[in-house]
Design a protein around this motif. Structure first.
Motif, PDB file in Angstrom:
ATOM      1  N   GLN A 172       0.106   2.322   2.345  1.00  0.00           N
ATOM      2  CA  GLN A 172       0.967   3.492   2.437  1.00  0.00           C
ATOM      3  C   GLN A 172       0.583   4.253   3.704  1.00  0.00           C
ATOM      4  O   GLN A 172      -0.550   4.688   3.865  1.00  0.00           O
ATOM      5  CB  GLN A 172       0.786   4.386   1.206  1.00  0.00           C
ATOM      6  CG  GLN A 172       1.781   5.522   1.148  1.00  0.00           C
ATOM      7  CD  GLN A 172       1.585   6.387  -0.085  1.00  0.00           C
ATOM      8  OE1 GLN A 172       0.446   6.687  -0.455  1.00  0.00           O
ATOM      9  NE2 GLN A 172       2.672   6.790  -0.722  1.00  0.00           N
TER      10      GLN A 172
ATOM     11  N   ASP B 287      10.812   6.691   9.166  1.00  0.00           N
ATOM     12  CA  ASP B 287       9.505   6.683   9.843  1.00  0.00           C
ATOM     13  C   ASP B 287       9.061   5.255  10.140  1.00  0.00           C
ATOM     14  O   ASP B 287       8.543   4.964  11.227  1.00  0.00           O
ATOM     15  CB  ASP B 287       8.451   7.383   8.982  1.00  0.00           C
ATOM     16  CG  ASP B 287       8.674   8.879   8.900  1.00  0.00           C
ATOM     17  OD1 ASP B 287       9.425   9.413   9.751  1.00  0.00           O
ATOM     18  OD2 ASP B 287       8.103   9.516   7.990  1.00  0.00           O
TER      19      ASP B 287
ATOM     20  N   SER C 111       1.229   7.269   6.549  1.00  0.00           N
ATOM     21  CA  SER C 111       1.813   8.580   6.815  1.00  0.00           C
ATOM     22  C   SER C 111       2.357   8.619   8.246  1.00  0.00           C
ATOM     23  O   SER C 111       2.053   7.762   9.076  1.00  0.00           O
ATOM     24  CB  SER C 111       0.758   9.673   6.628  1.00  0.00           C
ATOM     25  OG  SER C 111      -0.238   9.568   7.640  1.00  0.00           O
ATOM     26  N   SER C 112       3.125   9.657   8.545  1.00  0.00           N
ATOM     27  CA  SER C 112       3.684   9.812   9.890  1.00  0.00           C
ATOM     28  C   SER C 112       2.583   9.976  10.924  1.00  0.00           C
ATOM     29  O   SER C 112       2.685   9.453  12.050  1.00  0.00           O
ATOM     30  CB  SER C 112       4.629  11.016   9.935  1.00  0.00           C
ATOM     31  OG  SER C 112       5.660  10.890   8.989  1.00  0.00           O
TER      32      SER C 112
ATOM     33  N   TYR D 101       6.337   3.944   3.344  1.00  0.00           N
ATOM     34  CA  TYR D 101       6.403   5.029   4.312  1.00  0.00           C
ATOM     35  C   TYR D 101       6.917   6.297   3.623  1.00  0.00           C
ATOM     36  O   TYR D 101       7.575   6.237   2.581  1.00  0.00           O
ATOM     37  CB  TYR D 101       7.325   4.658   5.474  1.00  0.00           C
ATOM     38  CG  TYR D 101       7.012   3.308   6.069  1.00  0.00           C
ATOM     39  CD1 TYR D 101       6.015   3.165   7.021  1.00  0.00           C
ATOM     40  CD2 TYR D 101       7.708   2.161   5.657  1.00  0.00           C
ATOM     41  CE1 TYR D 101       5.716   1.924   7.563  1.00  0.00           C
ATOM     42  CE2 TYR D 101       7.409   0.925   6.181  1.00  0.00           C
ATOM     43  CZ  TYR D 101       6.411   0.806   7.137  1.00  0.00           C
ATOM     44  OH  TYR D 101       6.120  -0.422   7.660  1.00  0.00           O
ATOM     45  N   LYS D 102       6.624   7.441   4.241  1.00  0.00           N
ATOM     46  CA  LYS D 102       7.129   8.703   3.704  1.00  0.00           C
ATOM     47  C   LYS D 102       8.647   8.666   3.634  1.00  0.00           C
ATOM     48  O   LYS D 102       9.258   9.126   2.673  1.00  0.00           O
ATOM     49  CB  LYS D 102       6.650   9.851   4.583  1.00  0.00           C
ATOM     50  CG  LYS D 102       7.053  11.225   4.061  1.00  0.00           C
ATOM     51  CD  LYS D 102       6.495  12.326   4.939  1.00  0.00           C
ATOM     52  CE  LYS D 102       6.896  13.693   4.406  1.00  0.00           C
ATOM     53  NZ  LYS D 102       6.366  14.785   5.264  1.00  0.00           N
ATOM     54  N   SER D 103       9.263   8.114   4.675  1.00  0.00           N
ATOM     55  CA  SER D 103      10.700   7.820   4.673  1.00  0.00           C
ATOM     56  C   SER D 103      10.888   6.531   5.445  1.00  0.00           C
ATOM     57  O   SER D 103      10.108   6.216   6.351  1.00  0.00           O
ATOM     58  CB  SER D 103      11.497   8.959   5.320  1.00  0.00           C
ATOM     59  OG  SER D 103      11.247   9.022   6.707  1.00  0.00           O
TER      60      SER D 103
ATOM     61  N   ARG E 254      -2.946   3.434  -1.458  1.00  0.00           N
ATOM     62  CA  ARG E 254      -2.323   4.744  -1.346  1.00  0.00           C
ATOM     63  C   ARG E 254      -2.987   5.579  -0.254  1.00  0.00           C
ATOM     64  O   ARG E 254      -4.191   5.471  -0.003  1.00  0.00           O
ATOM     65  CB  ARG E 254      -2.411   5.487  -2.683  1.00  0.00           C
ATOM     66  CG  ARG E 254      -1.661   4.815  -3.810  1.00  0.00           C
ATOM     67  CD  ARG E 254      -0.174   4.846  -3.566  1.00  0.00           C
ATOM     68  NE  ARG E 254       0.558   4.072  -4.566  1.00  0.00           N
ATOM     69  CZ  ARG E 254       1.857   3.856  -4.525  1.00  0.00           C
ATOM     70  NH1 ARG E 254       2.562   4.342  -3.531  1.00  0.00           N
ATOM     71  NH2 ARG E 254       2.445   3.131  -5.453  1.00  0.00           N
ATOM     72  N   TYR E 255      -2.170   6.420   0.372  1.00  0.00           N
ATOM     73  CA  TYR E 255      -2.682   7.281   1.443  1.00  0.00           C
ATOM     74  C   TYR E 255      -3.595   8.360   0.872  1.00  0.00           C
ATOM     75  O   TYR E 255      -3.353   8.905  -0.205  1.00  0.00           O
ATOM     76  CB  TYR E 255      -1.518   7.941   2.184  1.00  0.00           C
ATOM     77  CG  TYR E 255      -1.961   9.012   3.151  1.00  0.00           C
ATOM     78  CD1 TYR E 255      -2.471   8.669   4.407  1.00  0.00           C
ATOM     79  CD2 TYR E 255      -1.910  10.354   2.792  1.00  0.00           C
ATOM     80  CE1 TYR E 255      -2.891   9.654   5.282  1.00  0.00           C
ATOM     81  CE2 TYR E 255      -2.328  11.346   3.670  1.00  0.00           C
ATOM     82  CZ  TYR E 255      -2.826  10.988   4.913  1.00  0.00           C
ATOM     83  OH  TYR E 255      -3.247  11.956   5.777  1.00  0.00           O
TER      84      TYR E 255
END
Length: 485
Positions: free
Chosen positions: A213, A246, A215-216, A241-243, A174-175
């Protein structure tokens, strides 16, 4: 008065002539003296030049002797320095190694305390060793890149894996903001690292991110660092990904800035066909692309059709060598794949495992394999293919109806997921060897004269008939006849 003036003028002219006649001899004598002086000076200069030439010759010989002496001294320096350096450096190296070992122990203890605290905060009490392993991995890669010692031109960033035997595909790292300093130092080192194909060992350069995971911000840092790195194999497995947009944008950015030969997107769902289309359009611009792997990416996605993805790939990438579309809910197909395989493209491996193909698809594939000599591996495990479809494919790979049929079967493709002996006969890279083994297997099982009679006319066959007890000799005769076809 005039007479007196004339006399004075005449007297003056006479005096001038007398003085001039006396001056000229004196001038000539002066010139003679000067010429003699110049001649003597030239002789002295010539003598000096001769002496200087002798001095130069002597100086040159002296310099040559000195240079020879210096060369001999320089040749002796390495051995002298080695002995001296060994006496000085070895104790220093031992001291530095012990000091570094103590420092690493301190870092390890500090890292362990930090990981334990962070894992507890994030709910990773049972995953502490895996988080520590990730931190160690990214730090080790950063150190290798800074020292120019990147192993096999490859970078693998692995996330969190379970230590149990359970399925761990959904378990990812996890981020957390605590990881940003590690990502920052990693991407800084990556940006200044040369990654290229290792021609000496034929090792292709890899860049792989598994089960993390992202992030952008981290994706932007990695994409910037990967520009113009000449990456051959680009793998994104099981990431989150966050979306999904991305993740697709990141993949497209890396692909556009590198001559990717093998792209892999595994175990991350693509939620709509628009993203798939964007990705495939970018991949279609790469003539260097050899293999595409989109595995388990549209299993649960509404509106994403696995068969449409397959059709798009074979249309846009007629030159491709490998396609993997496992676990993509590919349902009974049309004739696009059949026509593609029958045209005998360069494709040498096709994997369609764990989809929804049926017996009709198997028959179509069998028809295409009859005209294909380039496909080496076809994976059909986990589909809805019954004995009917298996028999259709098996008869193309090894037709037992006659020797001529066996000889004209497909000898290049090995099919997995079809539980028939026929599918295991193409296990060698040489098609001729597979062909000969099939004929031998057919003759060793069925010794009916009608099979052997196909190799020649009746008179020729009767002339060559031998006792069945000497069957190996019969095979040699038959084998020689086959080679003449």
């Amino acid at each position: 008065m005039e007479q007196m003036n004339n006399q004075l003028s005449l007297h003056s002219h006479r005096s001038a002539r007398e003085s001039s006649s006396q001056y000229i001899p004196r001038q000539i004598s002066t010139v003679q003296v000067q010429h003699k002086t110049i001649t003597e000076h030239e002789q002295r200069v010539a003598e000096k030049m001769s002496k200087m030439s002798e001095l130069n010759i002597y100086a040159m010989s002296s310099l040559q002797k000195q240079i020879s002496a210096m060369k001999s001294q320089l040749e002796q320096i390495p051995s002298m320095m080695n002995a001296q350096l060994q006496r000085q450096i070895i104790p220093f190296m031992h001291y530095e190694m012990n000091k570094r070992f103590e420092l690493e122990q301190k870092k390890s203890k500090h890292l362990e305390r930090w990981v334990t605290m962070m894992a507890s905060e994030l709910g990773y009490e049972d995953w502490t060793p895996s988080i520590a392993n990730f931190v160690y991995n990214i730090k080790n890669l950063t150190s290798q890149m800074r020292r120019g010692e990147l192993v096999n031109q490859s970078i693998y960033l692995n996330g969190c894996y379970s230590t149990t035997d359970d399925n761990t595909e959904s378990v990812i790292l996890r981020y957390d903001d605590q990881f940003i300093p590690y990502w920052k130092t990693f991407t800084d080192a990556l940006q200044h690292t040369k990654i290229d194909f290792d021609t000496s060992s034929n090792n292709r350069s890899h860049f792989a991110i598994h089960n993390i995971q992202l992030s952008s911000t981290i994706l932007a840092m990695i994409a910037l660092a990967l520009q113009k790195k000449k990456i051959d194999i680009f793998r994104l497995w099981g990431n989150e990904y966050k979306s999904i947009s991305d993740g697709i944008d990141f993949a497209i950015d890396v692909i556009q800035n590198n001559d990717i030969k093998d792209f892999q997107w595994v175990n991350t769902t693509i939620d709509n066909m628009v993203h798939v289309t964007r990705l495939l359009e970018v991949l279609s611009t790469h003539q260097s692309l050899e293999r595409i792997r989109l595995e388990n990416c549209c299993n649960n996605a509404k509106g994403v059709d696995g068969y449409s993805i397959l059709c798009s790939i074979i249309i846009e990438h007629a030159h491709i060598l490998g396609i993997n579309l496992d676990s993509n809910m590919i349902r009974p197909m049309g004739t696009h794949l059949t026509h593609f395989l029958a045209a005998n493209p360069p494709l040498n491996e096709l994997s369609l495992q764990d989809n929804l193909l049926d017996d009709d698809d198997a028959r179509l594939i069998a028809t295409a394999l009859k005209h294909n000599t380039n496909l080496r591996k076809l994976h059909l495990d986990g589909n809805n293919i019954t004995d009917v479809g298996c028999t259709a494919i098996g008869s193309i790979l090894f037709d037992r109806s006659s020797l001529n049929s066996a000889a004209s079967s497909n000898h290049t493709c090995m099919v997995s997921g079809i539980d028939l002996e026929e599918c295991t006969n193409n296990k060698y890279d040489l098609p001729e060897r597979n062909k000969h083994l099939k004929i031998y297997a057919l003759l060793s099982v069925d010794k009916d004269d009608s099979k052997v009679r196909e190799l020649g006319d009746s008179e020729d066959f009767e002339r060559r008939r031998v006792s069945r007890l000497d069957w190996h000799c019969t095979f040699i005769v038959v084998y020689s006849q086959i080679l003449t076809y």
